[in-house]
Design a protein around this motif. Sequence first.
Motif, PDB file in Angstrom:
ATOM      1  N   ALA A 129      29.262 119.021  99.198  1.00 58.84           N
ATOM      2  CA  ALA A 129      30.341 119.711  98.532  1.00 58.84           C
ATOM      3  C   ALA A 129      30.962 120.626  99.577  1.00 58.84           C
ATOM      4  O   ALA A 129      32.307 120.487  99.439  1.00 58.84           O
ATOM      5  N   GLY A 130      30.358 121.240 100.599  1.00 59.98           N
ATOM      6  CA  GLY A 130      31.239 121.784 102.041  1.00 59.98           C
ATOM      7  C   GLY A 130      32.008 120.828 102.641  1.00 59.98           C
ATOM      8  O   GLY A 130      33.190 120.967 103.157  1.00 59.98           O
ATOM      9  N   ALA A 131      31.562 119.437 102.607  1.00 59.92           N
ATOM     10  CA  ALA A 131      32.397 118.499 103.419  1.00 59.92           C
ATOM     11  C   ALA A 131      33.507 118.273 102.467  1.00 59.92           C
ATOM     12  O   ALA A 131      34.579 117.994 103.181  1.00 59.92           O
ATOM     13  N   TRP A 173      33.155 116.640 112.869  1.00 60.45           N
ATOM     14  CA  TRP A 173      33.667 117.928 112.338  1.00 60.45           C
ATOM     15  C   TRP A 173      34.312 118.575 113.621  1.00 60.45           C
ATOM     16  O   TRP A 173      35.187 119.369 113.536  1.00 60.45           O
ATOM     17  N   TRP A 174      33.673 118.523 114.842  1.00 54.32           N
ATOM     18  CA  TRP A 174      34.290 119.340 116.233  1.00 54.32           C
ATOM     19  C   TRP A 174      35.573 118.505 116.359  1.00 54.32           C
ATOM     20  O   TRP A 174      36.597 119.356 116.612  1.00 54.32           O
ATOM     21  N   LEU A 175      35.986 117.353 115.907  1.00 59.29           N
ATOM     22  CA  LEU A 175      37.103 116.744 116.180  1.00 59.29           C
ATOM     23  C   LEU A 175      38.230 117.290 115.151  1.00 59.29           C
ATOM     24  O   LEU A 175      39.351 117.334 115.617  1.00 59.29           O
ATOM     25  N   CYS A 176      37.605 117.556 114.020  1.00 59.35           N
ATOM     26  CA  CYS A 176      38.633 118.091 113.051  1.00 59.35           C
ATOM     27  C   CYS A 176      38.990 119.048 113.355  1.00 59.35           C
ATOM     28  O   CYS A 176      40.124 119.839 113.128  1.00 59.35           O
ATOM     29  N   LEU A 177      37.902 119.951 113.849  1.00 54.81           N
ATOM     30  CA  LEU A 177      38.359 121.507 114.581  1.00 54.81           C
ATOM     31  C   LEU A 177      39.482 121.371 115.319  1.00 54.81           C
ATOM     32  O   LEU A 177      40.206 122.302 115.418  1.00 54.81           O
ATOM     33  N   LEU A 178      39.287 120.383 116.500  1.00 54.41           N
ATOM     34  CA  LEU A 178      40.339 120.383 117.560  1.00 54.41           C
ATOM     35  C   LEU A 178      41.533 120.050 116.846  1.00 54.41           C
ATOM     36  O   LEU A 178      42.710 120.621 117.345  1.00 54.41           O
ATOM     37  N   GLY A 179      41.515 119.034 116.181  1.00 53.48           N
ATOM     38  CA  GLY A 179      42.981 118.427 115.512  1.00 53.48           C
ATOM     39  C   GLY A 179      43.548 119.580 114.820  1.00 53.48           C
ATOM     40  O   GLY A 179      44.762 119.814 114.749  1.00 53.48           O
ATOM     41  N   VAL A 180      42.873 120.534 113.936  1.00 51.13           N
ATOM     42  CA  VAL A 180      43.484 121.501 112.928  1.00 51.13           C
ATOM     43  C   VAL A 180      43.826 122.568 113.993  1.00 51.13           C
ATOM     44  O   VAL A 180      44.698 123.432 113.794  1.00 51.13           O
ATOM     45  N   GLY A 195      37.830 112.319 113.431  1.00 46.94           N
ATOM     46  CA  GLY A 195      36.735 113.208 113.101  1.00 46.94           C
ATOM     47  C   GLY A 195      36.172 112.981 111.637  1.00 46.94           C
ATOM     48  O   GLY A 195      34.965 112.912 111.355  1.00 46.94           O
ATOM     49  N   LEU A 196      37.164 112.681 110.739  1.00 48.48           N
ATOM     50  CA  LEU A 196      36.901 112.523 109.212  1.00 48.48           C
ATOM     51  C   LEU A 196      36.068 110.946 109.203  1.00 48.48           C
ATOM     52  O   LEU A 196      34.976 110.921 108.456  1.00 48.48           O
ATOM     53  N   LEU A 197      36.255 110.169 110.096  1.00 47.29           N
ATOM     54  CA  LEU A 197      35.625 108.969 110.044  1.00 47.29           C
ATOM     55  C   LEU A 197      34.448 109.009 110.422  1.00 47.29           C
ATOM     56  O   LEU A 197      33.306 108.470 109.846  1.00 47.29           O
ATOM     57  N   VAL A 198      34.098 109.664 111.556  1.00 45.13           N
ATOM     58  CA  VAL A 198      32.829 110.072 112.053  1.00 45.13           C
ATOM     59  C   VAL A 198      31.841 111.104 111.178  1.00 45.13           C
ATOM     60  O   VAL A 198      30.734 110.557 110.959  1.00 45.13           O
ATOM     61  N   ALA A 199      32.597 111.876 110.613  1.00 39.76           N
ATOM     62  CA  ALA A 199      31.846 112.749 109.681  1.00 39.76           C
ATOM     63  C   ALA A 199      31.348 112.173 108.636  1.00 39.76           C
ATOM     64  O   ALA A 199      30.280 112.564 107.968  1.00 39.76           O
ATOM     65  N   PHE A 200      32.062 111.193 107.767  1.00 37.95           N
ATOM     66  CA  PHE A 200      31.765 110.782 106.487  1.00 37.95           C
ATOM     67  C   PHE A 200      30.997 109.486 106.471  1.00 37.95           C
ATOM     68  O   PHE A 200      30.661 108.990 105.504  1.00 37.95           O
ATOM     69  N   ALA A 201      31.395 108.585 107.658  1.00 38.80           N
ATOM     70  CA  ALA A 201      30.882 107.303 107.684  1.00 38.80           C
ATOM     71  C   ALA A 201      29.383 107.335 108.206  1.00 38.80           C
ATOM     72  O   ALA A 201      29.096 108.312 109.160  1.00 38.80           O
ATOM     73  N   LEU A 247      18.535 105.997 112.151  1.00 42.30           N
ATOM     74  CA  LEU A 247      19.197 106.639 113.221  1.00 42.30           C
ATOM     75  C   LEU A 247      20.617 106.428 113.057  1.00 42.30           C
ATOM     76  O   LEU A 247      21.112 105.425 113.336  1.00 42.30           O
ATOM     77  N   ASP A 248      21.565 107.497 112.650  1.00 43.62           N
ATOM     78  CA  ASP A 248      22.963 107.611 112.381  1.00 43.62           C
ATOM     79  C   ASP A 248      23.548 107.609 113.725  1.00 43.62           C
ATOM     80  O   ASP A 248      23.370 108.726 114.569  1.00 43.62           O
ATOM     81  N   LEU A 249      24.021 106.385 114.429  1.00 45.15           N
ATOM     82  CA  LEU A 249      24.770 106.504 115.392  1.00 45.15           C
ATOM     83  C   LEU A 249      26.342 107.315 115.510  1.00 45.15           C
ATOM     84  O   LEU A 249      26.642 107.484 116.761  1.00 45.15           O
ATOM     85  N   LEU A 250      26.745 107.615 114.145  1.00 47.11           N
ATOM     86  CA  LEU A 250      28.003 108.271 114.224  1.00 47.11           C
ATOM     87  C   LEU A 250      27.464 109.727 114.052  1.00 47.11           C
ATOM     88  O   LEU A 250      27.068 110.371 112.839  1.00 47.11           O
ATOM     89  N   PHE A 251      27.737 110.772 115.284  1.00 48.50           N
ATOM     90  CA  PHE A 251      27.070 111.935 114.971  1.00 48.50           C
ATOM     91  C   PHE A 251      27.948 112.787 114.346  1.00 48.50           C
ATOM     92  O   PHE A 251      29.065 113.135 114.741  1.00 48.50           O
ATOM     93  N   ASP A 252      27.671 113.222 113.106  1.00 49.60           N
ATOM     94  CA  ASP A 252      28.517 114.133 112.217  1.00 49.60           C
ATOM     95  C   ASP A 252      29.048 115.388 112.951  1.00 49.60           C
ATOM     96  O   ASP A 252      30.077 115.741 112.974  1.00 49.60           O
ATOM     97  N   PRO A 253      28.341 116.043 113.828  1.00 51.05           N
ATOM     98  CA  PRO A 253      28.822 117.392 114.510  1.00 51.05           C
ATOM     99  C   PRO A 253      30.148 116.939 115.184  1.00 51.05           C
ATOM    100  O   PRO A 253      30.865 117.807 115.510  1.00 51.05           O
ATOM    101  N   ILE A 254      30.087 115.915 115.882  1.00 52.81           N
ATOM    102  CA  ILE A 254      31.296 115.584 116.828  1.00 52.81           C
ATOM    103  C   ILE A 254      32.296 115.208 115.735  1.00 52.81           C
ATOM    104  O   ILE A 254      33.446 115.609 116.346  1.00 52.81           O
TER     105      ILE A 254
END
Length: 172
Positions: free
Chosen positions: A95-97, A44-51, A22-28, A35-42
């Motif tokens: 900053a939120g990230a 953050w969603w993975l981070c949510l699932l892990g947490v 999740g962090l890799l997809v959100a920050f990279a 077009l960013d191929l790494l979809f940031d919402p996914i």
Amino acid sequence: MVLKEPTPPATPARPGLKIAIGLLVAFAALRVGGLDLLFDPIGWWLCLLGVGDLKPGSKAGWLALGMAVLSVVALFEGDAAQGTSYSAFWLGYAAGALVTLWAVVDVAIRYIRPSGDHYDVTLLDALRWAVVGAGAVALLAESGYAWLGEVAVIAMYCALALLVVILWRLRA
């Protein structure tokens, strides 16, 4: 008649692995034609699932959910760069990230601390300080309040890469 052992239930992916990806997809960013191929919402969603696997209902989960929503809004915001400085939305998003990264890694640290693995706890803590500290300096540099912005960005991404590797290999 042949007796078979019942099939074991499917084990979910390790929470540390979900957070790392999740962090890799959100920050990279992997851009092809703008077009960013790494979809940031996914991410953050993975981070949510892990947490959620480690500590359901935590503030870090709510922060990750908020960042997922903000990253959907960011898709419609357009290009982040307006001349040489970021807009207020993008500074707030960045900053939120960083705050969300801090909270998510804190949940992972609190989860593995009772296992007695002090090396990983100390390393994760130092790396989250490095990522957030260098990211804050980079944000200040983008706002014109600090210098060495490129150095801070490089340091942040190097620390983030190490943080992702450590989370990836955790048994959490």
